[in-house]
Design a protein around this motif. Structure first.
Motif, PDB file in Angstrom:
ATOM      1  N   ASP A   1       0.829  -1.211   0.000  1.00  7.76           N
ATOM      2  CA  ASP A   1       0.000   0.000   0.000  1.00  7.76           C
ATOM      3  C   ASP A   1       0.860   1.257   0.000  1.00  7.76           C
ATOM      4  OD1 ASP A   1      -2.661   1.483   0.635  1.00  7.76           O
ATOM      5  OD2 ASP A   1      -1.337   2.080   2.287  1.00  7.76           O
ATOM      6  N   ALA A   2       1.934   1.242   0.781  1.00  6.07           N
ATOM      7  CA  ALA A   2       2.806   2.425   0.878  1.00  6.07           C
ATOM      8  C   ALA A   2       3.486   2.738  -0.447  1.00  6.07           C
ATOM      9  CB  ALA A   2       3.854   2.209   1.964  1.00  6.07           C
ATOM     10  N   GLY A   3       3.603   1.760  -1.322  1.00  8.99           N
ATOM     11  CA  GLY A   3       4.262   1.983  -2.601  1.00  8.99           C
ATOM     12  C   GLY A   3       3.323   2.367  -3.726  1.00  8.99           C
ATOM     13  N   LEU A   4       2.025   2.475  -3.447  1.00  7.41           N
ATOM     14  CA  LEU A   4       1.038   2.842  -4.454  1.00  7.41           C
ATOM     15  C   LEU A   4       0.707   4.322  -4.331  1.00  7.41           C
ATOM     16  CD1 LEU A   4      -1.354  -0.247  -4.148  1.00  7.41           C
ATOM     17  CD2 LEU A   4       0.456   0.118  -5.827  1.00  7.41           C
ATOM     18  N   SER A   5       0.829   5.035  -5.408  1.00  9.40           N
ATOM     19  CA  SER A   5       0.613   6.488  -5.355  1.00  9.40           C
ATOM     20  C   SER A   5      -0.858   6.868  -5.420  1.00  9.40           C
ATOM     21  CB  SER A   5       1.367   7.168  -6.504  1.00  9.40           C
ATOM     22  OG  SER A   5       0.959   6.640  -7.761  1.00  9.40           O
ATOM     23  N   ASP A   6      -1.670   6.067  -6.105  1.00  7.78           N
ATOM     24  CA  ASP A   6      -3.094   6.365  -6.252  1.00  7.78           C
ATOM     25  C   ASP A   6      -3.859   5.752  -5.082  1.00  7.78           C
ATOM     26  OD1 ASP A   6      -5.740   6.669  -6.936  1.00  7.78           O
ATOM     27  OD2 ASP A   6      -5.554   5.795  -8.938  1.00  7.78           O
ATOM     28  N   PRO A   7      -4.506   6.588  -4.220  1.00  7.17           N
ATOM     29  CA  PRO A   7      -5.200   6.043  -3.047  1.00  7.17           C
ATOM     30  C   PRO A   7      -6.429   5.211  -3.394  1.00  7.17           C
ATOM     31  CG  PRO A   7      -5.677   8.373  -3.292  1.00  7.17           C
ATOM     32  CD  PRO A   7      -4.613   8.052  -4.296  1.00  7.17           C
ATOM     33  N   ASP A   8      -6.876   5.298  -4.665  1.00  5.14           N
ATOM     34  CA  ASP A   8      -8.055   4.539  -5.073  1.00  5.14           C
ATOM     35  C   ASP A   8      -7.703   3.250  -5.817  1.00  5.14           C
ATOM     36  OD1 ASP A   8      -9.764   6.544  -4.049  1.00  5.14           O
ATOM     37  OD2 ASP A   8      -9.552   7.699  -5.898  1.00  5.14           O
ATOM     38  N   GLU A   9      -6.416   3.056  -6.087  1.00  2.75           N
ATOM     39  CA  GLU A   9      -6.001   1.864  -6.836  1.00  2.75           C
ATOM     40  C   GLU A   9      -6.246   0.608  -6.024  1.00  2.75           C
ATOM     41  OE1 GLU A   9      -1.948  -0.093  -8.795  1.00  2.75           O
ATOM     42  OE2 GLU A   9      -1.963   1.997  -8.124  1.00  2.75           O
ATOM     43  N   ALA A  10      -6.789  -0.414  -6.663  1.00  4.80           N
ATOM     44  CA  ALA A  10      -7.073  -1.673  -5.973  1.00  4.80           C
ATOM     45  C   ALA A  10      -5.797  -2.379  -5.571  1.00  4.80           C
ATOM     46  CB  ALA A  10      -7.915  -2.580  -6.867  1.00  4.80           C
ATOM     47  N   LEU A  11      -5.897  -3.187  -4.511  1.00  6.19           N
ATOM     48  CA  LEU A  11      -4.760  -3.977  -4.040  1.00  6.19           C
ATOM     49  C   LEU A  11      -5.214  -5.439  -3.954  1.00  6.19           C
ATOM     50  CD1 LEU A  11      -2.499  -3.128  -0.938  1.00  6.19           C
ATOM     51  CD2 LEU A  11      -2.680  -5.348  -2.040  1.00  6.19           C
ATOM     52  N   PRO A  12      -4.934  -6.227  -4.990  1.00  4.64           N
ATOM     53  CA  PRO A  12      -5.298  -7.643  -4.961  1.00  4.64           C
ATOM     54  C   PRO A  12      -4.162  -8.519  -4.428  1.00  4.64           C
ATOM     55  CG  PRO A  12      -4.686  -7.006  -7.187  1.00  4.64           C
ATOM     56  CD  PRO A  12      -4.484  -5.790  -6.321  1.00  4.64           C
ATOM     57  N   GLY A  13      -4.516  -9.518  -3.673  1.00  6.66           N
ATOM     58  CA  GLY A  13      -3.563 -10.514  -3.193  1.00  6.66           C
ATOM     59  C   GLY A  13      -4.123 -11.908  -3.414  1.00  6.66           C
ATOM     60  N   TRP A  14      -3.271 -12.918  -3.206  1.00 10.86           N
ATOM     61  CA  TRP A  14      -3.746 -14.276  -3.504  1.00 10.86           C
ATOM     62  C   TRP A  14      -3.036 -15.310  -2.640  1.00 10.86           C
ATOM     63  CZ3 TRP A  14      -0.840 -18.157  -6.373  1.00 10.86           C
ATOM     64  CH2 TRP A  14       0.459 -17.760  -6.700  1.00 10.86           C
ATOM     65  N   GLN A  15      -3.677 -16.472  -2.542  1.00  7.13           N
ATOM     66  CA  GLN A  15      -3.185 -17.667  -1.851  1.00  7.13           C
ATOM     67  C   GLN A  15      -3.374 -17.595  -0.331  1.00  7.13           C
ATOM     68  OE1 GLN A  15      -2.622 -19.886  -3.975  1.00  7.13           O
ATOM     69  NE2 GLN A  15      -1.804 -21.631  -2.838  1.00  7.13           N
ATOM     70  N   LEU A  16      -4.239 -16.731   0.148  1.00  5.21           N
ATOM     71  CA  LEU A  16      -4.554 -16.672   1.577  1.00  5.21           C
ATOM     72  C   LEU A  16      -5.133 -18.008   2.035  1.00  5.21           C
ATOM     73  CD1 LEU A  16      -4.832 -14.750   4.108  1.00  5.21           C
ATOM     74  CD2 LEU A  16      -7.206 -14.436   3.376  1.00  5.21           C
ATOM     75  N   ASP A  17      -4.700 -18.498   3.186  1.00  6.68           N
ATOM     76  CA  ASP A  17      -5.231 -19.761   3.712  1.00  6.68           C
ATOM     77  C   ASP A  17      -5.325 -19.690   5.233  1.00  6.68           C
ATOM     78  OD1 ASP A  17      -6.274 -22.273   3.775  1.00  6.68           O
ATOM     79  OD2 ASP A  17      -4.704 -23.198   2.586  1.00  6.68           O
ATOM     80  N   PRO A  18      -6.432 -19.138   5.768  1.00  8.78           N
ATOM     81  CA  PRO A  18      -6.558 -18.925   7.213  1.00  8.78           C
ATOM     82  C   PRO A  18      -6.577 -20.202   8.044  1.00  8.78           C
ATOM     83  CG  PRO A  18      -8.168 -17.610   5.988  1.00  8.78           C
ATOM     84  CD  PRO A  18      -7.560 -18.583   5.021  1.00  8.78           C
ATOM     85  N   ILE A  19      -6.699 -21.359   7.389  1.00  7.18           N
ATOM     86  CA  ILE A  19      -6.725 -22.601   8.163  1.00  7.18           C
ATOM     87  C   ILE A  19      -5.431 -22.781   8.959  1.00  7.18           C
ATOM     88  CG2 ILE A  19      -5.753 -24.147   6.412  1.00  7.18           C
ATOM     89  CD1 ILE A  19      -7.946 -26.168   7.210  1.00  7.18           C
ATOM     90  N   TYR A  20      -4.344 -22.133   8.514  1.00  4.25           N
ATOM     91  CA  TYR A  20      -3.067 -22.221   9.220  1.00  4.25           C
ATOM     92  C   TYR A  20      -2.943 -21.179  10.324  1.00  4.25           C
ATOM     93  CZ  TYR A  20      -1.745 -25.284   5.398  1.00  4.25           C
ATOM     94  OH  TYR A  20      -1.704 -26.323   4.482  1.00  4.25           O
ATOM     95  N   PHE A  21      -3.940 -20.321  10.472  1.00  4.35           N
ATOM     96  CA  PHE A  21      -3.902 -19.273  11.495  1.00  4.35           C
ATOM     97  C   PHE A  21      -4.807 -19.647  12.659  1.00  4.35           C
ATOM     98  CE2 PHE A  21      -3.363 -16.232   7.649  1.00  4.35           C
ATOM     99  CZ  PHE A  21      -2.057 -16.619   7.507  1.00  4.35           C
ATOM    100  N   ASP A  22      -4.739 -20.909  13.087  1.00  4.73           N
ATOM    101  CA  ASP A  22      -5.591 -21.413  14.168  1.00  4.73           C
ATOM    102  C   ASP A  22      -7.063 -21.156  13.867  1.00  4.73           C
ATOM    103  OD1 ASP A  22      -3.406 -22.304  15.686  1.00  4.73           O
ATOM    104  OD2 ASP A  22      -3.108 -20.306  16.527  1.00  4.73           O
ATOM    105  N   ASN A  23      -7.395 -21.227  12.576  1.00  5.27           N
ATOM    106  CA  ASN A  23      -8.769 -21.053  12.108  1.00  5.27           C
ATOM    107  C   ASN A  23      -9.348 -19.678  12.418  1.00  5.27           C
ATOM    108  OD1 ASN A  23      -9.164 -23.504  10.762  1.00  5.27           O
ATOM    109  ND2 ASN A  23      -9.630 -24.567  12.671  1.00  5.27           N
TER     110      ASN A  23
END
Length: 367
Positions: free
Chosen positions: A108-130
């Motif tokens: 986020d800190a490296g994006l100049s446009d405050p409205d630009e989307a930030l997509p991420g992938w491969q999240l798996d909360p099952i490893y975060f104690d659910n």
């Protein structure tokens, strides 16, 4: 005329004879692997030294992959495990929700446009104690830019409040099993299944079609195949719009593209009749390196996302039963009409209730 290729080592994967020094080829087909003397028995040949200092082994077939992974590498990786990207660089795994937030804050800190989307992938909360990721977690990254994190299963996306607002979902009164609600009656930010995921996709930096691969992504997917030793890979669910098929044909047919791709038509969003018709159209467009005309039917969600359909006693943690992605009537029609007309169907059934439904249909005369 045969061609015989000597190599530094040939790994045959045949335990009776694990190694060889030469391989003979005729008209694109392997005649055999062995010594030069043995292969000379196939007849007249020319010796090609291009692999003389290389190790040769059979290519692997990847039976469950998705071309969209090549495209996803242009987004922020937030998976739990270390993973190599198409250029051979290791992306470190992220081991907690706090670390996911920290990683997103860096981007986020490296994006100049405050409205630009930030997509991420491969999240798996099952490893975060659910512990489930919520919109409040992602709001710590930004309140102005839409954020979306695609789960490793591909069946769930987590978004922040801004993304929900843009999609018209930041409100009470929503009654949809794919939109979990918090104690305040508002969506938690976890959206399950293609129907509701599609409502936010365009706002969080993904194409409206989560399953699609773009041209740079298809090139990246080829690199991933090479790094895995894969020579044939499935693109195991795609809507295969005409313009996408044209692009895939152009990219994959190039001599330098390193893999054969088998792309299956996703069932969602069209009637069974239109699905069958489109599959036959695609089958006629198959080429040597792009195989088309097969169907992918997704019956339910994912185990780790608690969206798979489970028989009693259900989920150990008490989660509500999962989601049906297709009605039994549509599933029965697709299976029956496909198999009667010579179309291959791959079915996704994660939960045992979904698998039981499939077996019931297949054993009651539809085939």
């Amino acid at each position: 005329m045969n061609t015989i290729y000597p190599a530094k080592k040939i790994i045959t994967m045949n335990p009776a004879r694990p190694h060889a020094s030469h391989v003979a080829v005729r008209d694109g087909c392997i005649l055999g692997a062995g010594s030069l003397e043995e292969l000379e028995g196939w007849g007249e040949y020319e010796l090609d030294q291009r692999f003389a200092d290389k190790v040769i082994m059979p290519g692997f077939v990847e039976g469950h992959s998705h071309g969209m992974e090549g495209t996803l590498w242009s987004y922020t990786y937030v998976g739990y495990f270390d993973r190599m990207n198409p250029d051979g660089e290791i992306q470190p795994g992220i081991k907690s929700i706090a670390a996911v937030i920290e990683r997103l804050q860096e981007v986020d800190a490296g994006l100049s446009d405050p409205d630009e989307a930030l997509p991420g992938w491969q999240l798996d909360p099952i490893y975060f104690d659910n512990e489930r990721v919520t919109r409040e977690h992602l709001d710590q990254v930004s309140a102005t830019r839409p954020i979306g994190l695609l789960h490793a299963s591909g069946h769930i996306v987590n978004v922040n409040s801004k993304a929900l607002e843009l999609a018209g979902l930041l409100r009470t009164g929503i009654d949809n099993p794919g939109v979990p609600l918090g104690d305040d009656g508002m969506p938690t930010g976890e959206l399950k299944g293609p129907e509701v995921m599609g409502l936010v996709a365009q706002y969080v930096g993904f194409d409206q079609d989560f399953l699609a691969v773009d041209k740079p992504g298809l090139a990246n997917f080829g690199k991933l195949c090479v790094r895995s030793g894969v020579t044939t890979a499935t693109d195991l669910a795609s809507r295969l719009a005409p313009e996408l098929v044209d692009m895939m044909q152009d990219v994959i047919s190039a001599d330098e593209y390193p893999a054969r791709i088998v792309s299956l038509l996703f069932h969602g969003g069209v009637s069974p009749d239109d699905l069958i018709k489109r599959a036959h159209e695609l089958k006629a467009q198959s080429s040597e390196k792009l195989r088309l005309g097969m169907i992918k039917v997704v019956v339910d969600g994912s185990i780790q996302g608690f969206s798979a359909r489970m028989r009693a006693p259900g989920y150990y943690n008490g989660a509500a039963n999962g989601l049906w992605y297709i009605s039994p009537q549509h599933l029965e029609q697709i299976l029956g009409d496909s198999l009667k007309t010579g179309l291959h169907v791959h079915t996704h059934t994660n939960g045992d209730e979904a698998t039981e439904l499939l077996f019931k249909i297949l054993t009651t005369g539809v085939c």
